[in-house]
Design a protein around this motif. Structure first.
Motif, PDB file in Angstrom:
ATOM      1  N   PRO A 106      14.984  -3.108  -1.331  1.00  0.00           N
ATOM      2  CA  PRO A 106      15.864  -3.939  -0.503  1.00  0.00           C
ATOM      3  C   PRO A 106      15.576  -3.823   0.996  1.00  0.00           C
ATOM      4  CG  PRO A 106      17.059  -2.046  -1.330  1.00  0.00           C
ATOM      5  CD  PRO A 106      15.661  -1.906  -1.839  1.00  0.00           C
ATOM      6  N   LYS A 107      14.896  -2.761   1.421  1.00  0.00           N
ATOM      7  CA  LYS A 107      14.703  -2.568   2.864  1.00  0.00           C
ATOM      8  C   LYS A 107      13.411  -1.813   3.091  1.00  0.00           C
ATOM      9  CE  LYS A 107      16.697   0.428   6.463  1.00  0.00           C
ATOM     10  NZ  LYS A 107      17.879   1.179   6.873  1.00  0.00           N
ATOM     11  N   MET A 108      12.635  -2.260   4.059  1.00  0.00           N
ATOM     12  CA  MET A 108      11.398  -1.562   4.398  1.00  0.00           C
ATOM     13  C   MET A 108      11.073  -1.971   5.830  1.00  0.00           C
ATOM     14  SD  MET A 108       9.526   0.717   2.805  1.00  0.00           S
ATOM     15  CE  MET A 108      10.497   0.722   1.289  1.00  0.00           C
ATOM     16  N   ARG A 109      11.577  -1.174   6.784  1.00  0.00           N
ATOM     17  CA  ARG A 109      11.421  -1.550   8.191  1.00  0.00           C
ATOM     18  C   ARG A 109       9.972  -1.530   8.666  1.00  0.00           C
ATOM     19  NH1 ARG A 109      15.368   2.400  11.276  1.00  0.00           N
ATOM     20  NH2 ARG A 109      17.253   1.789  10.187  1.00  0.00           N
ATOM     21  N   GLY A 110       9.634  -2.479   9.500  1.00  0.00           N
ATOM     22  CA  GLY A 110       8.339  -2.465  10.188  1.00  0.00           C
ATOM     23  C   GLY A 110       7.137  -2.636   9.280  1.00  0.00           C
ATOM     24  N   SER A 111       7.344  -3.203   8.120  1.00  0.00           N
ATOM     25  CA  SER A 111       6.225  -3.357   7.193  1.00  0.00           C
ATOM     26  C   SER A 111       6.563  -4.484   6.228  1.00  0.00           C
ATOM     27  CB  SER A 111       6.044  -2.037   6.443  1.00  0.00           C
ATOM     28  OG  SER A 111       5.291  -2.249   5.283  1.00  0.00           O
ATOM     29  N   PRO A 112       5.576  -5.269   5.831  1.00  0.00           N
ATOM     30  CA  PRO A 112       5.879  -6.320   4.852  1.00  0.00           C
ATOM     31  C   PRO A 112       6.177  -5.695   3.497  1.00  0.00           C
ATOM     32  CG  PRO A 112       3.527  -6.254   5.317  1.00  0.00           C
ATOM     33  CD  PRO A 112       4.166  -5.258   6.220  1.00  0.00           C
ATOM     34  N   PHE A 113       6.988  -6.329   2.710  1.00  0.00           N
ATOM     35  CA  PHE A 113       7.238  -5.807   1.368  1.00  0.00           C
ATOM     36  C   PHE A 113       7.728  -6.929   0.469  1.00  0.00           C
ATOM     37  CE2 PHE A 113      11.914  -5.750   1.271  1.00  0.00           C
ATOM     38  CZ  PHE A 113      12.209  -5.876   2.609  1.00  0.00           C
ATOM     39  N   THR A 146      14.057   4.474   6.941  1.00  0.00           N
ATOM     40  CA  THR A 146      13.163   3.367   7.250  1.00  0.00           C
ATOM     41  C   THR A 146      13.072   2.383   6.091  1.00  0.00           C
ATOM     42  OG1 THR A 146      11.955   4.813   8.702  1.00  0.00           O
ATOM     43  CG2 THR A 146      10.809   2.850   7.992  1.00  0.00           C
ATOM     44  N   GLY A 147      13.168   2.916   4.878  1.00  0.00           N
ATOM     45  CA  GLY A 147      13.076   2.022   3.735  1.00  0.00           C
ATOM     46  C   GLY A 147      13.815   2.576   2.538  1.00  0.00           C
ATOM     47  N   ILE A 148      14.100   1.687   1.599  1.00  0.00           N
ATOM     48  CA  ILE A 148      14.849   2.105   0.413  1.00  0.00           C
ATOM     49  C   ILE A 148      14.153   1.587  -0.834  1.00  0.00           C
ATOM     50  CG2 ILE A 148      17.074   1.972  -0.810  1.00  0.00           C
ATOM     51  CD1 ILE A 148      18.333   1.193   1.900  1.00  0.00           C
ATOM     52  N   ILE A 149      14.046   2.443  -1.841  1.00  0.00           N
ATOM     53  CA  ILE A 149      13.648   1.986  -3.174  1.00  0.00           C
ATOM     54  C   ILE A 149      14.840   2.247  -4.071  1.00  0.00           C
ATOM     55  CG2 ILE A 149      12.084   2.306  -5.117  1.00  0.00           C
ATOM     56  CD1 ILE A 149       9.990   3.290  -3.096  1.00  0.00           C
ATOM     57  N   ASN A 154       0.787  -1.250   0.000  1.00  0.00           N
ATOM     58  CA  ASN A 154       0.000   0.000   0.000  1.00  0.00           C
ATOM     59  C   ASN A 154       0.813   1.291   0.000  1.00  0.00           C
ATOM     60  OD1 ASN A 154      -2.455  -1.267  -0.176  1.00  0.00           O
ATOM     61  ND2 ASN A 154      -2.664  -1.427   2.057  1.00  0.00           N
ATOM     62  N   GLY A 155       2.087   1.235   0.318  1.00  0.00           N
ATOM     63  CA  GLY A 155       2.840   2.482   0.240  1.00  0.00           C
ATOM     64  C   GLY A 155       3.804   2.681   1.386  1.00  0.00           C
ATOM     65  N   LEU A 156       4.133   3.952   1.621  1.00  0.00           N
ATOM     66  CA  LEU A 156       5.099   4.295   2.659  1.00  0.00           C
ATOM     67  C   LEU A 156       4.364   4.800   3.897  1.00  0.00           C
ATOM     68  CD1 LEU A 156       7.584   6.273   0.357  1.00  0.00           C
ATOM     69  CD2 LEU A 156       7.666   3.838   0.967  1.00  0.00           C
ATOM     70  N   ARG A 157       4.959   4.536   5.061  1.00  0.00           N
ATOM     71  CA  ARG A 157       4.279   4.932   6.293  1.00  0.00           C
ATOM     72  C   ARG A 157       4.562   6.396   6.647  1.00  0.00           C
ATOM     73  NH1 ARG A 157       5.604   1.375  11.105  1.00  0.00           N
ATOM     74  NH2 ARG A 157       7.682   1.305  10.223  1.00  0.00           N
ATOM     75  N   PRO A 158       3.547   7.121   7.107  1.00  0.00           N
ATOM     76  CA  PRO A 158       3.817   8.485   7.560  1.00  0.00           C
ATOM     77  C   PRO A 158       4.621   8.462   8.865  1.00  0.00           C
ATOM     78  CG  PRO A 158       1.521   7.908   7.946  1.00  0.00           C
ATOM     79  CD  PRO A 158       2.126   6.778   7.168  1.00  0.00           C
ATOM     80  N   GLY A 159       5.404   9.505   9.070  1.00  0.00           N
ATOM     81  CA  GLY A 159       6.214   9.584  10.290  1.00  0.00           C
ATOM     82  C   GLY A 159       7.623   9.104  10.058  1.00  0.00           C
ATOM     83  N   PHE A 160       7.899   8.590   8.869  1.00  0.00           N
ATOM     84  CA  PHE A 160       9.228   8.011   8.628  1.00  0.00           C
ATOM     85  C   PHE A 160       9.906   8.614   7.396  1.00  0.00           C
ATOM     86  CE2 PHE A 160       6.794   5.014  11.104  1.00  0.00           C
ATOM     87  CZ  PHE A 160       7.685   4.676  12.101  1.00  0.00           C
ATOM     88  N   VAL A 161      11.186   8.294   7.278  1.00  0.00           N
ATOM     89  CA  VAL A 161      11.984   8.844   6.194  1.00  0.00           C
ATOM     90  C   VAL A 161      12.423   7.709   5.271  1.00  0.00           C
ATOM     91  CG1 VAL A 161      14.042  10.199   5.633  1.00  0.00           C
ATOM     92  CG2 VAL A 161      12.835  10.608   7.784  1.00  0.00           C
ATOM     93  N   TYR A 162      12.203   7.884   3.986  1.00  0.00           N
ATOM     94  CA  TYR A 162      12.554   6.848   3.008  1.00  0.00           C
ATOM     95  C   TYR A 162      13.569   7.380   2.007  1.00  0.00           C
ATOM     96  CZ  TYR A 162       8.598   4.369   4.975  1.00  0.00           C
ATOM     97  OH  TYR A 162       7.753   3.722   5.844  1.00  0.00           O
ATOM     98  N   LEU A 163      14.314   6.457   1.457  1.00  0.00           N
ATOM     99  CA  LEU A 163      15.345   6.840   0.495  1.00  0.00           C
ATOM    100  C   LEU A 163      15.023   6.244  -0.874  1.00  0.00           C
ATOM    101  CD1 LEU A 163      18.307   7.882  -0.143  1.00  0.00           C
ATOM    102  CD2 LEU A 163      19.091   5.628   0.597  1.00  0.00           C
ATOM    103  N   ILE A 164      15.070   7.098  -1.892  1.00  0.00           N
ATOM    104  CA  ILE A 164      15.013   6.585  -3.255  1.00  0.00           C
ATOM    105  C   ILE A 164      16.411   6.770  -3.807  1.00  0.00           C
ATOM    106  CG2 ILE A 164      14.063   6.882  -5.572  1.00  0.00           C
ATOM    107  CD1 ILE A 164      11.506   7.891  -4.334  1.00  0.00           C
TER     108      ILE A 164
END
Lengths: 501, 376
Positions: free
Chosen positions: B315-322, B294-297, B128-138
């Motif tokens: 490769p990485k998505m903390r605290g969430s299935p992916f 928190t996660g990387i695309i 469903n997407g990225l979680r609010p409250g966190f920082v993601y890297l593309i």
């Protein structure tokens, strides 16, 4: 270095003794000479105690401080911390910017309480932003107890958290401020509060702001570290996190004094608590940039501290349970704001000299032996301590100059405290440039000193040369008076980071 | 209202209880009834009105009765109460009699609100997407599509009523907008109607950075200044999605600095996406940025005889299935289009790959193995 400082005390006592001897036994000189001598040696003694205490603090800071704050391991912090921000008639824009910083850098770890005592229309905007932040907004209509009253009102009626941080509205905490400090309270149950330095970031706004930062430097890099080791640290009202249970034990903040922070600390010390100083730049503040704001701040600090003197004497200095080193430290702290009188003494020395009013000694050689090494040692150690702590030499000059420039303030504050005169409460962020006539005392003294020193140089003689040299030096230290009272520039701290396109 | 309920949880409750996809939800609404004014905690106004009451008193009965009388007076037929505990038998009977639905707050506690990209396969891979409250890297090399993907993230938000902000650190806003205009992802329209802000960093911040690098000033001061101002923007404009493209120019080569900076970017209800080119590692310029997000695309491409072959993987998505199976994609005038990966994603959705720690499996991004896997 502390041996050097210790030895200065010896020199002072030689001088005092010789004066005393000259007055009582040899009956040299007139009554004026007697008074002048008494005054001179008490000034020397005053600065002797101040420097001794300063050197002891420096020694503790250098050799012992490092080990006291190393255990900042975090056990827990969530839902334990309240952030209290007292506000009184501030510029809404500045208040909003800093509230935003406080909110965004503490929000995930702490509950924000905004204590708005404003009596003007700034309240509307502050309430609005406070709602947006989901903060607890507390607005008092009467200002009983001023800042301490506002804090107490919140503590008694609203705050449930175990730790209480107080941040003034001109302070911006860094994102790791709360995390870094709470661990220290968690790990040291006997510690009532953890203080972090006040660090002025707008020093590029004016020479005055830079001088204020230099003064902060000596206090937060040397004195407070030493006090923290000794257990005589007092909190500084902002950038501090208290243990609420400790505050409860002393009836919360003391509302009887202008400097509620020091007063409350004295109360805490008398209950056996101590404070811990954590020297890491975790909060960024603003120095007063205008002369009026600066004078207001200094006035409040001096008047509050002087009014507190009797309590420090009663609670600490005259109590047996405290050690000598603790007493020296508190003696120096409590008497510090009397400095104006003693600077006046030194300022008058070259002027009186041309009227042949001199310090009474057995003979000039004793005077030189007592006084010259003392002065040299004092200067030397003062410079060395600054250099050791990495201060630019400019700061040494500013620190020597600041107090000399402020001597009339110290004198007038002392008089108002004795006469119990009240001044309306003002913050350091008000006002602007002061009219030049306010600096008349400094300018008159400067003119007189320059004239007197020139005459002494012309007259010649070893004693005269020493005094004249001293006169020129003090003249130099007073010169900043002309650059301090200026309209400030915009600080780079206020430049925007982002531009909206 | 003692419960800390967000709009997304309410949306979910409404869709569970009434099978409506609610978008018009208002808090603390006063409605004039036949007799008097009534205040409701929430009102959903998609089609027929739904009134929502949050029960927090220990004695729910009187609250329910008052709520019901309000409903009657205002002629509202659909209603729901939210409670965070078991209600007693009498209350349950009462609610049945009044035909008021009940949502148990506790079952929605872990309901994960996520902000999607509006790219079907990618959103599926992200559950469903990225979680609010966190920082993601593309992350990806120059030309890999970082700006396009992050801009798509902002337009998707804007389409759903979430304001976005694009912070440009290395291009001029004019240039960026002219480029993104050519792409049919709805960015320009939303920029024009104020749903997306485009901002750039000032020259002063560059000189301040030089001061920090020369150790003239403390790096915390720099971070405090940037982060506070950024959050002031976010808060005053009620922004929900933020992109910093690329983040590199705001960073300094120090682990402590990068750690504090990235950790400080997180803000409640806001998803922050930072982009980074590659230099020191397979994910970033300084080689540590990936550790603190928190996660990387990861976006990659390979030039082939026939053109360009682009892939995207998580490769990485903390605290969430992916799902970390690579997806092939093209960048066209319509934005990012995933051309393969569907099959794999669907198959894998049944067994979520839940990473709880922040270890990054570097083998995953080995270019050779990646393409082998694809071809095979």
């Amino acid at each position: 270095m502390n041996i050097l400082t210790g030895s200065t005390m010896v020199f002072i006592f030689i001088g005092i003794f010789s004066s005393f001897y000259a007055v009582m036994i040899l009956h040299h000189g007139t009554v004026v000479d007697d008074i002048f001598s008494l005054f001179f040696w008490s000034a020397t003694l005053f600065f002797g105690i101040q420097s001794l205490s300063f050197m002891l603090a420096f020694r503790r800071s250098k050799y012992k401080y490092g080990t006291t704050t190393s255990n900042s391991f975090i056990k827990s912090y969530r839902e334990k911390i309240a952030i209290l921000v007292p506000i009184y008639n501030e510029d809404p824009d500045m208040a909003m910017t800093n509230l935003m910083a406080i909110y965004s850098n503490t929000d995930s770890l702490a509950t924000l309480y905004i204590l708005d005592d404003s009596t003007n229309d700034s309240s509307v905007k502050i309430k609005e932003i406070s709602d947006k932040m989901n903060a607890t907004y507390i607005h008092r209509i009467d200002r009983t107890g001023y800042k301490a009253g506002a804090l107490n009102n919140a503590l008694k009626n609203f705050v449930k958290e175990e730790y209480v941080t107080v941040l003034d509205i001109d302070q911006m905490p860094s994102p790791d401020f709360v995390r870094e400090t709470v661990g220290l309270l968690d790990n040291n149950p006997g510690v009532a509060f953890v203080q972090v330095p006040q660090y002025y970031t707008n020093t590029d706004a004016s020479a005055l702001a830079e001088m204020a930062e230099a003064q902060q430097f000596i206090f937060y890099e040397i004195l407070t570290e030493g006090k923290s080791v000794l257990g005589s640290l007092f909190s500084c009202g902002t950038n501090v996190i208290y243990r609420k249970s400790a505050l409860e034990k002393v009836g919360y903040f003391d509302e009887t004094n202008l400097v509620e922070d020091i007063t409350t600390s004295v109360n805490l010390v008398s209950k056996g608590y101590k404070g811990l100083y954590y020297n890491k730049k975790l909060v960024f503040g603003r120095a007063p940039t205008t002369m009026e704001g600066y004078i207001n701040q200094q006035w409040r600090w001096s008047a509050g501290s002087l009014a507190l003197m009797p309590r420090i004497f009663k609670r600490i200095l005259l109590q047996r349970k405290y050690s000598l080193k603790m007493k020296i430290d508190w003696l120096a702290t409590s008497t510090w704001y009397l400095f104006g009188w003693f600077y006046l003494m030194f300022l008058l020395a070259p002027i009186l000299d041309i009227f042949h009013v001199r310090i009474l000694v057995m003979n000039p050689y004793v005077y030189l032996v007592a006084w010259v090494p003392y002065t040299i040692i004092l200067m030397f150690t003062f410079i060395m301590t600054h250099v050791d702590k990495g201060a630019p030499l400019k700061y040494v000059f500013y620190n020597m100059a600041a107090n000399l420039v402020l001597f009339p303030l110290s004198i007038s504050v002392t008089l108002s405290v004795i006469l119990k005169k009240k001044k309306p409460f003002t913050t350091a962020r008000t006002g602007g440039k002061l009219p030049w006539y306010k600096f008349l005392p400094q300018m008159v003294i400067m003119a007189a000193i320059l004239t007197a020193s020139s005459i002494l140089t012309y007259e010649g003689g070893f004693y005269n040369y020493v005094t004249a040299f001293w006169g020129y030096f003090q003249f130099l230290l007073l010169t900043p008076v002309f650059i301090l009272n200026r309209t400030p520039r915009e600080s780079s701290m206020d430049y925007p980071v982002f531009k909206d396109y | 209202m003692a419960l800390n309920i967000n709009i997304n949880q309410i949306k979910k409750m409404i869709s569970d209880k009434f099978s409506i996809n609610a978008s018009d939800i208002n808090k603390d609404v006063e409605i004039q009834g036949n007799i008097m004014k009534h205040k409701f905690d929430y009102i959903v106004s998609n089609g027929e009105k739904i009134a929502i009451k949050i029960v927090d008193a220990t004695d729910a009965t009187s609250e329910i009765i008052i709520f019901h009388s309000g409903l009657e007076d205002c002629n509202i037929n659909n209603s729901m109460i939210i409670a965070d505990r078991e209600l007693n038998d009498n209350d349950v009977k009462l609610l049945k009699a009044y035909n008021i639905k009940v949502a148990d707050y506790r079952s929605y506690l872990n309901f994960d609100v996520k902000y999607g990209f509006g790219i079907k396969d990618l959103d599926m891979a992200l559950y469903n997407g990225l979680r609010p409250g966190f920082v993601y890297l593309i992350s990806g090399k120059s030309g890999a599509g970082k700006t396009t993907l992050s801009s798509t993230f902002l337009s998707e938000g804007a389409k759903n009523g979430q304001k976005g902000m694009m912070i440009l650190t290395d291009t001029f806003p004019e240039e960026y907008i002219n480029n993104i205009k050519t792409m049919d992802i709805g960015f320009y329209e939303n920029y024009k109607n104020g749903m997306i802000d485009v901002i750039e960093i000032s020259d002063q911040i560059r000189s301040m950075k030089i001061d920090v690098l020369n150790q003239k000033t403390d790096f915390r001061k720099f971070i405090t200044k940037i982060v506070s101002e950024l959050k002031k923007f976010i808060m005053s404009k009620e922004i929900k999605r933020v992109v910093i493209d690329p983040v590199t120019l705001l960073l300094m080569p120090s682990d402590d600095y990068i750690n504090l900076f990235i950790n400080s970017l997180g803000m409640k209800d806001v998803t922050t996406v930072i982009t980074s080119s590659l230099r020191a590692s397979d994910f970033s310029v300084f080689g540590v940025e990936e550790n603190y997000v928190t996660g990387i695309i990861k976006l990659e491409y390979k030039l082939t005889d026939t053109g360009i072959e682009r892939t995207m993987r998580i490769p990485k998505m903390r605290g969430s299935p992916f799902n970390s199976v690579p997806m092939k994609f093209n960048i066209t005038s319509g934005g990012i289009e995933i051309i393969s990966g569907n099959l794999n994603v669907n198959k894998d959705l049944s067994k979520p790959n839940l990473y709880e720690n922040n270890t990054v499996n570097h083998n995953l991004v080995d270019n050779n193995s990646l393409f082998k896997e694809f071809k095979g």
